[in-house]
Structures are given as C-alpha cells and as structure tokens.
Design a protein around this motif. Structure first.
Motif, PDB file in Angstrom:
ATOM      1  N   ALA A  51      -7.538   7.438   5.687  1.00  9.67           N
ATOM      2  CA  ALA A  51      -8.072   7.249   7.035  1.00  9.67           C
ATOM      3  C   ALA A  51      -8.324   5.777   7.359  1.00  9.67           C
ATOM      4  O   ALA A  51      -8.049   5.328   8.457  1.00  9.67           O
ATOM      5  CB  ALA A  51      -9.347   8.059   7.208  1.00  9.67           C
ATOM      6  N   GLY A  52      -8.835   5.011   6.412  1.00  5.63           N
ATOM      7  CA  GLY A  52      -9.154   3.612   6.673  1.00  5.63           C
ATOM      8  C   GLY A  52      -8.030   2.650   6.361  1.00  5.63           C
ATOM      9  O   GLY A  52      -8.134   1.466   6.636  1.00  5.63           O
ATOM     10  N   GLN A  53      -6.951   3.130   5.800  1.00  5.77           N
ATOM     11  CA  GLN A  53      -5.889   2.237   5.372  1.00  5.77           C
ATOM     12  C   GLN A  53      -5.160   1.587   6.534  1.00  5.77           C
ATOM     13  O   GLN A  53      -4.788   0.426   6.451  1.00  5.77           O
ATOM     14  CB  GLN A  53      -4.900   2.971   4.468  1.00  5.77           C
ATOM     15  N   HIS A  54      -4.946   2.328   7.619  1.00  5.63           N
ATOM     16  CA  HIS A  54      -4.241   1.741   8.757  1.00  5.63           C
ATOM     17  C   HIS A  54      -5.020   0.541   9.302  1.00  5.63           C
ATOM     18  O   HIS A  54      -4.445  -0.486   9.615  1.00  5.63           O
ATOM     19  CB  HIS A  54      -4.028   2.775   9.866  1.00  5.63           C
ATOM     20  N   TRP A  55      -6.322   0.656   9.398  1.00  2.38           N
ATOM     21  CA  TRP A  55      -7.167  -0.435   9.889  1.00  2.38           C
ATOM     22  C   TRP A  55      -7.055  -1.634   8.952  1.00  2.38           C
ATOM     23  O   TRP A  55      -6.870  -2.760   9.396  1.00  2.38           O
ATOM     24  CB  TRP A  55      -8.617   0.046   9.963  1.00  2.38           C
ATOM     25  N   PHE A  56      -7.158  -1.386   7.656  1.00  5.32           N
ATOM     26  CA  PHE A  56      -7.122  -2.466   6.680  1.00  5.32           C
ATOM     27  C   PHE A  56      -5.766  -3.166   6.686  1.00  5.32           C
ATOM     28  O   PHE A  56      -5.693  -4.398   6.681  1.00  5.32           O
ATOM     29  CB  PHE A  56      -7.438  -1.907   5.291  1.00  5.32           C
ATOM     30  N   VAL A  57      -4.686  -2.398   6.724  1.00  8.74           N
ATOM     31  CA  VAL A  57      -3.338  -2.965   6.751  1.00  8.74           C
ATOM     32  C   VAL A  57      -3.139  -3.804   8.014  1.00  8.74           C
ATOM     33  O   VAL A  57      -2.574  -4.893   7.964  1.00  8.74           O
ATOM     34  CB  VAL A  57      -2.279  -1.851   6.631  1.00  8.74           C
ATOM     35  N   VAL A  62       0.854  -1.187   0.000  1.00  7.47           N
ATOM     36  CA  VAL A  62       0.000   0.000   0.000  1.00  7.47           C
ATOM     37  C   VAL A  62       0.889   1.235   0.000  1.00  7.47           C
ATOM     38  O   VAL A  62       1.795   1.344   0.826  1.00  7.47           O
ATOM     39  CB  VAL A  62      -0.922   0.042   1.241  1.00  7.47           C
ATOM     40  N   ALA A  63       0.617   2.159  -0.913  1.00 10.41           N
ATOM     41  CA  ALA A  63       1.306   3.448  -0.949  1.00 10.41           C
ATOM     42  C   ALA A  63       0.239   4.527  -1.047  1.00 10.41           C
ATOM     43  O   ALA A  63      -0.648   4.459  -1.898  1.00 10.41           O
ATOM     44  CB  ALA A  63       2.255   3.522  -2.137  1.00 10.41           C
ATOM     45  N   ALA A  64       0.319   5.502  -0.159  1.00 11.36           N
ATOM     46  CA  ALA A  64      -0.671   6.574  -0.141  1.00 11.36           C
ATOM     47  C   ALA A  64      -0.019   7.854   0.346  1.00 11.36           C
ATOM     48  O   ALA A  64       1.057   7.830   0.939  1.00 11.36           O
ATOM     49  CB  ALA A  64      -1.835   6.194   0.765  1.00 11.36           C
ATOM     50  N   ALA A  65      -0.697   8.955   0.105  1.00  8.86           N
ATOM     51  CA  ALA A  65      -0.215  10.257   0.560  1.00  8.86           C
ATOM     52  C   ALA A  65      -1.149  10.796   1.639  1.00  8.86           C
ATOM     53  O   ALA A  65      -2.371  10.644   1.540  1.00  8.86           O
ATOM     54  CB  ALA A  65      -0.138  11.236  -0.604  1.00  8.86           C
ATOM     55  N   THR A  66      -0.581  11.433   2.653  1.00 10.44           N
ATOM     56  CA  THR A  66      -1.415  11.961   3.738  1.00 10.44           C
ATOM     57  C   THR A  66      -2.240  13.161   3.293  1.00 10.44           C
ATOM     58  O   THR A  66      -3.187  13.528   3.968  1.00 10.44           O
ATOM     59  CB  THR A  66      -0.568  12.339   4.963  1.00 10.44           C
ATOM     60  N   ASP A  67      -1.880  13.752   2.140  1.00 10.05           N
ATOM     61  CA  ASP A  67      -2.680  14.866   1.623  1.00 10.05           C
ATOM     62  C   ASP A  67      -3.662  14.417   0.536  1.00 10.05           C
ATOM     63  O   ASP A  67      -4.112  15.218  -0.270  1.00 10.05           O
ATOM     64  CB  ASP A  67      -1.785  15.996   1.123  1.00 10.05           C
ATOM     65  N   ASP A  68      -4.033  13.139   0.551  1.00  3.40           N
ATOM     66  CA  ASP A  68      -5.019  12.601  -0.395  1.00  3.40           C
ATOM     67  C   ASP A  68      -6.317  13.387  -0.235  1.00  3.40           C
ATOM     68  O   ASP A  68      -6.901  13.424   0.846  1.00  3.40           O
ATOM     69  CB  ASP A  68      -5.246  11.121  -0.093  1.00  3.40           C
ATOM     70  N   HIS A  81       3.393   2.372   2.869  1.00  2.00           N
ATOM     71  CA  HIS A  81       4.204   3.571   2.680  1.00  2.00           C
ATOM     72  C   HIS A  81       3.263   4.765   2.683  1.00  2.00           C
ATOM     73  O   HIS A  81       2.409   4.889   1.805  1.00  2.00           O
ATOM     74  CB  HIS A  81       4.961   3.520   1.350  1.00  2.00           C
ATOM     75  N   MET A  82       3.412   5.636   3.664  1.00  2.00           N
ATOM     76  CA  MET A  82       2.619   6.863   3.744  1.00  2.00           C
ATOM     77  C   MET A  82       3.533   8.031   3.425  1.00  2.00           C
ATOM     78  O   MET A  82       4.510   8.273   4.134  1.00  2.00           O
ATOM     79  CB  MET A  82       2.015   7.024   5.143  1.00  2.00           C
ATOM     80  N   TYR A  83       3.216   8.726   2.366  1.00  2.00           N
ATOM     81  CA  TYR A  83       3.997   9.885   1.941  1.00  2.00           C
ATOM     82  C   TYR A  83       3.314  11.165   2.406  1.00  2.00           C
ATOM     83  O   TYR A  83       2.080  11.252   2.434  1.00  2.00           O
ATOM     84  CB  TYR A  83       4.133   9.894   0.421  1.00  2.00           C
ATOM     85  N   ALA A  84       4.103  12.170   2.763  1.00  2.00           N
ATOM     86  CA  ALA A  84       3.554  13.437   3.250  1.00  2.00           C
ATOM     87  C   ALA A  84       2.800  14.186   2.158  1.00  2.00           C
ATOM     88  O   ALA A  84       1.768  14.805   2.422  1.00  2.00           O
ATOM     89  CB  ALA A  84       4.666  14.324   3.814  1.00  2.00           C
ATOM     90  N   LYS A  85       3.309  14.126   0.939  1.00  2.00           N
ATOM     91  CA  LYS A  85       2.669  14.831  -0.171  1.00  2.00           C
ATOM     92  C   LYS A  85       2.617  13.921  -1.388  1.00  2.00           C
ATOM     93  O   LYS A  85       3.463  13.060  -1.561  1.00  2.00           O
ATOM     94  CB  LYS A  85       3.444  16.099  -0.525  1.00  2.00           C
ATOM     95  N   GLY A  86       1.632  14.161  -2.223  1.00  2.00           N
ATOM     96  CA  GLY A  86       1.482  13.379  -3.438  1.00  2.00           C
ATOM     97  C   GLY A  86       0.061  13.413  -3.957  1.00  2.00           C
ATOM     98  O   GLY A  86      -0.199  13.127  -5.105  1.00  2.00           O
TER      99      GLY A  86
END
Length: 68
Positions: A15-21, A3-9, A34-39
């Motif tokens: 929000a739900g990714q941590h639970w799913f992971v 999983v790769a996502a940005a916190t500024d999505d 992988h949580m990126y600050a921007k993207g």
C-alpha cells in the motif's frame, strides 16, 4: 532503488510502496517498481512457479543499467 512486491502480500506492505517510489523518483533517483499479482510476502528466492520466480533476473538487469 529497485522494488519488487506482490499485490497479495499478506502484510499489506504494498500500500505504501507507490508513495515511496514516487518520492524517490521526484528526487531524480533511479527507481524501478515491479508489482506481481501473486507471490505473497517475502517471496525471495523461493520457487513458486510464478513470475516472482524471476524477480532476481529483473534486479540483475536493473543493476547493469546502473553500471553496478
């Protein structure tokens, strides 16, 4: 699962990714987050001169660890 996502999505999908992971990990499945600050949302292969530009490299490394 990788999983790769940005916190500024803009859609707030992170929000739900941590639970799913966590649930995937509890089932003893390989998971890497992988949580990126921007993207933003859907950064994909678009070059933005951000760390998200290299998510595909992290994915490739994860695949190698899985012997895929």
């Amino acid at each position: 699962m990788f999983v790769a996502a940005a916190t500024d999505d803009q859609l707030g999908l992170r929000a739900g990714q941590h639970w799913f992971v966590r649930k995937v990990g509890e089932r003893h499945k390989s998971v890497e987050l992988h949580m990126y600050a921007k993207g933003g949302h859907g950064f994909g292969m678009r070059k933005q001169n951000l760390p998200t530009d290299h998510w595909i490299d992290r994915f490739s490394e994860w695949l190698e660890l899985q012997d895929l």
